[in-house]
Design a protein around this motif. Structure first.
Motif, PDB file in Angstrom:
ATOM      1  N   PHE A  56       0.884  -1.440   0.063  1.00  0.00           N
ATOM      2  CA  PHE A  56      -0.093  -0.022   0.004  1.00  0.00           C
ATOM      3  C   PHE A  56       0.891   1.112  -0.012  1.00  0.00           C
ATOM      4  O   PHE A  56       0.760   2.163   0.649  1.00  0.00           O
ATOM      5  CB  PHE A  56      -0.947  -0.016   1.049  1.00  0.00           C
ATOM      6  CG  PHE A  56      -2.049  -1.112   1.000  1.00  0.00           C
ATOM      7  CD1 PHE A  56      -3.154  -0.948   0.479  1.00  0.00           C
ATOM      8  CD2 PHE A  56      -1.742  -2.208   2.066  1.00  0.00           C
ATOM      9  CE1 PHE A  56      -3.950  -2.050   0.504  1.00  0.00           C
ATOM     10  CE2 PHE A  56      -2.565  -3.133   2.033  1.00  0.00           C
ATOM     11  CZ  PHE A  56      -3.861  -3.014   1.204  1.00  0.00           C
ATOM     12  N   SER A  57       1.867   1.458  -0.908  1.00  0.00           N
ATOM     13  CA  SER A  57       2.714   2.454  -1.001  1.00  0.00           C
ATOM     14  C   SER A  57       2.172   3.536  -2.076  1.00  0.00           C
ATOM     15  O   SER A  57       1.395   3.179  -3.202  1.00  0.00           O
ATOM     16  CB  SER A  57       4.134   2.158  -1.387  1.00  0.00           C
ATOM     17  OG  SER A  57       4.808   1.551  -0.160  1.00  0.00           O
ATOM     18  N   SER A  58       2.447   4.598  -1.987  1.00  0.00           N
ATOM     19  CA  SER A  58       2.116   5.802  -2.939  1.00  0.00           C
ATOM     20  C   SER A  58       3.712   6.476  -3.197  1.00  0.00           C
ATOM     21  O   SER A  58       4.559   6.635  -2.523  1.00  0.00           O
ATOM     22  CB  SER A  58       1.275   6.738  -2.388  1.00  0.00           C
ATOM     23  OG  SER A  58      -0.158   6.136  -2.199  1.00  0.00           O
ATOM     24  N   PRO A  59       3.556   6.906  -4.421  1.00  0.00           N
ATOM     25  CA  PRO A  59       4.931   7.774  -5.189  1.00  0.00           C
ATOM     26  C   PRO A  59       4.985   9.001  -4.347  1.00  0.00           C
ATOM     27  O   PRO A  59       4.047   9.750  -4.103  1.00  0.00           O
ATOM     28  CB  PRO A  59       4.688   7.707  -6.473  1.00  0.00           C
ATOM     29  CG  PRO A  59       3.418   6.891  -6.941  1.00  0.00           C
ATOM     30  CD  PRO A  59       2.347   6.816  -5.695  1.00  0.00           C
ATOM     31  N   LEU A  60       6.066   9.386  -4.442  1.00  0.00           N
ATOM     32  CA  LEU A  60       6.501  10.571  -4.037  1.00  0.00           C
ATOM     33  C   LEU A  60       7.176  11.426  -5.229  1.00  0.00           C
ATOM     34  O   LEU A  60       7.922  10.845  -6.005  1.00  0.00           O
ATOM     35  CB  LEU A  60       7.491  10.691  -2.974  1.00  0.00           C
ATOM     36  CG  LEU A  60       7.374   9.996  -1.525  1.00  0.00           C
ATOM     37  CD1 LEU A  60       8.569   9.976  -0.793  1.00  0.00           C
ATOM     38  CD2 LEU A  60       5.987  10.622  -0.793  1.00  0.00           C
ATOM     39  N   GLU A  61       7.098  12.836  -5.021  1.00  0.00           N
ATOM     40  CA  GLU A  61       7.826  13.689  -5.761  1.00  0.00           C
ATOM     41  C   GLU A  61       8.322  14.901  -5.412  1.00  0.00           C
ATOM     42  O   GLU A  61       7.741  15.468  -4.707  1.00  0.00           O
ATOM     43  CB  GLU A  61       6.686  14.280  -6.995  1.00  0.00           C
ATOM     44  CG  GLU A  61       6.173  13.259  -8.023  1.00  0.00           C
ATOM     45  CD  GLU A  61       5.277  13.798  -9.036  1.00  0.00           C
ATOM     46  OE1 GLU A  61       5.132  13.152 -10.058  1.00  0.00           O
ATOM     47  OE2 GLU A  61       4.899  14.959  -8.964  1.00  0.00           O
ATOM     48  N   VAL A  62       9.498  15.264  -5.760  1.00  0.00           N
ATOM     49  CA  VAL A  62      10.261  16.326  -5.087  1.00  0.00           C
ATOM     50  C   VAL A  62      10.337  17.791  -5.911  1.00  0.00           C
ATOM     51  O   VAL A  62      10.459  17.501  -7.082  1.00  0.00           O
ATOM     52  CB  VAL A  62      11.768  16.069  -4.742  1.00  0.00           C
ATOM     53  CG1 VAL A  62      12.492  17.205  -4.052  1.00  0.00           C
ATOM     54  CG2 VAL A  62      11.894  14.785  -3.826  1.00  0.00           C
TER      55      VAL A  62
END
Length: 395
Positions: free
Chosen positions: A238-244
């Motif tokens: 149940f992971s979600s992507p990150l954006e910097v």
């Protein structure tokens, strides 16, 4: 000698009865399996060394405690919104896990009290409900004063009402705060149909264990960062992507590092309710191809999310000590820059009600990094379990 036995007993090291087997006979012997470290007027005693223990880590930890003039640092765990620390027994378990090196304290700031001054770092682990603006303000001000915060945030989680086979969105309201600092948590959920592990699945015959794309695993960890360089791999359901943001990346003097990334085979999709793997193994047209960043570590000068905004009021009767305080608009720079960690997952620390070993090592390393104490990380991680590399079929 009897003198040695008396000295060991004086340190609280008592003999252990163990069976010795020689070539022609077996006998019971009394064995002293402890060790004492003495430095000036301080001492640390390991009363019984356990077989298979990481002795290098335990010895280094004991030496560090006995030679240091500093008291224990204090790790705060945000609570009051369904976080992991709110679950029965978890605060005690964290005390056992970290108690040798750190003090553990549950932190609740909704009623207007600031983060206690003795707190050196805060962990926000898997909140399940909205975090009020007042709590966000206190976290923001803690960072503005050069503090360190680790966020474990899930956009989706197993539905607590139907814990097997169903998922639901998790709404915490923390995304705008993190986005302001330069780290965006996307609402998609990551799937990996090649690199995944098993989950419970309900069927007409009962519960079965089956591989599930939502429970992806990865070995793509940052081998140059002290937190992850010696870990074998992680399972991150149940992971979600990150954006910097580009603004954060371009900030002079900022250190922004991806710690965990998915394999290239991973994809992401939007809303998720049914976690039946038969359906998840079928790709939907709107899925986005990976790889995706899942965890990032940041050391940078940050500006307050609440600049130009009114200070949010407490959500309940103001606590004693709550009241107007000087607001800090931006964090310090140089070596006093705040430390920020974000992972798009809140579920991986616990599986079927138990803390996972590789996840524990990751969490311990993270806490050391947050309080800028890197001495023990490399030694501890030597005990991390390793994943097998993918093997090509023989020709």
């Amino acid at each position: 000698t009897e003198e040695d036995k008396d000295e060991a007993s004086g340190f609280g090291i008592n003999p252990v009865q163990t069976t010795y087997r020689g070539a022609t006979r077996a006998e019971v012997r009394a064995v002293y399996m402890g060790v004492a470290f003495v430095y000036q007027d301080k001492q640390e005693v390991l009363e019984r060394l356990q077989p298979g223990a990481n002795l290098e880590y335990e010895f280094t930890q004991a030496i560090k405690r006995v030679t240091s003039d500093e008291g224990k640092k204090t790790i705060g765990f945000l609570g009051g919104h369904g976080e992991l620390i709110d679950m029965d027994g978890v605060e005690r378990a964290f005390g056992q896990l970290f108690g040798e090196l750190y003090e553990i304290k549950k932190v609740e700031v909704d009623a207007g009290l600031p983060v206690p001054e003795e707190i050196d770092a805060i962990l926000v682990i898997n909140p399940q409900s909205m975090v009020p603006d007042r709590a966000k303000y206190e976290l923001d001000q803690f960072l503005m004063r050069g503090g360190a915060v680790g966020f474990f945030l899930a956009a989706h989680a197993q539905d607590r009402r139907f814990p097997i086979g169903r998922a639901q969105p998790v709404i915490t309201g923390l995304e705008p705060l993190l986005s302001h600092y330069g780290v965006r948590l996307k609402r998609d959920v990551i799937l990996d149909r090649t690199n995944n592990t098993q989950m419970l699945l309900p069927t007409v015959q009962g519960l079965v264990i089956a591989n599930n794309p939502v429970a992806f695993v990865t070995r793509d960890l940052n081998r140059d960062h002290i937190i992850t360089k010696d870990l074998g791999g992680l399972s991150l359901p149940f992971s979600s992507p990150l954006e910097v943001t580009e603004e954060l990346k371009a900030q002079e003097g900022a250190v922004v590092e991806t710690l965990i990334r998915t394999a290239p085979e991973a994809t992401s999709r939007g809303a998720l309710t049914d976690t039946n793997p038969e359906k998840l193994f079928e790709r939907e047209p709107d899925e986005v191809d990976g790889p995706f960043d899942v965890a990032v570590a940041v050391q940078a000068e940050l500006k307050s999310y609440f600049t130009g905004k009114a200070v949010p009021g407490p959500t309940s009767q103001p606590a004693d000590g709550a009241g107007p305080r000087e607001r800090v608009e931006e964090s310090p720079g140089g070596e006093h820059k705040p430390r920020l960690f974000v992972i798009g997952n809140g579920e991986f620390l616990v599986h079927q009600g138990r803390l996972q070993r590789s996840s524990i090592l990751f969490l311990q390393n993270l806490v050391d990094w947050l309080v800028a104490d890197d001495d023990l990380i490399g030694i501890r991680s030597k005990g991390s379990p390793r994943m097998l590399d993918t093997v090509e079929p023989a020709r």
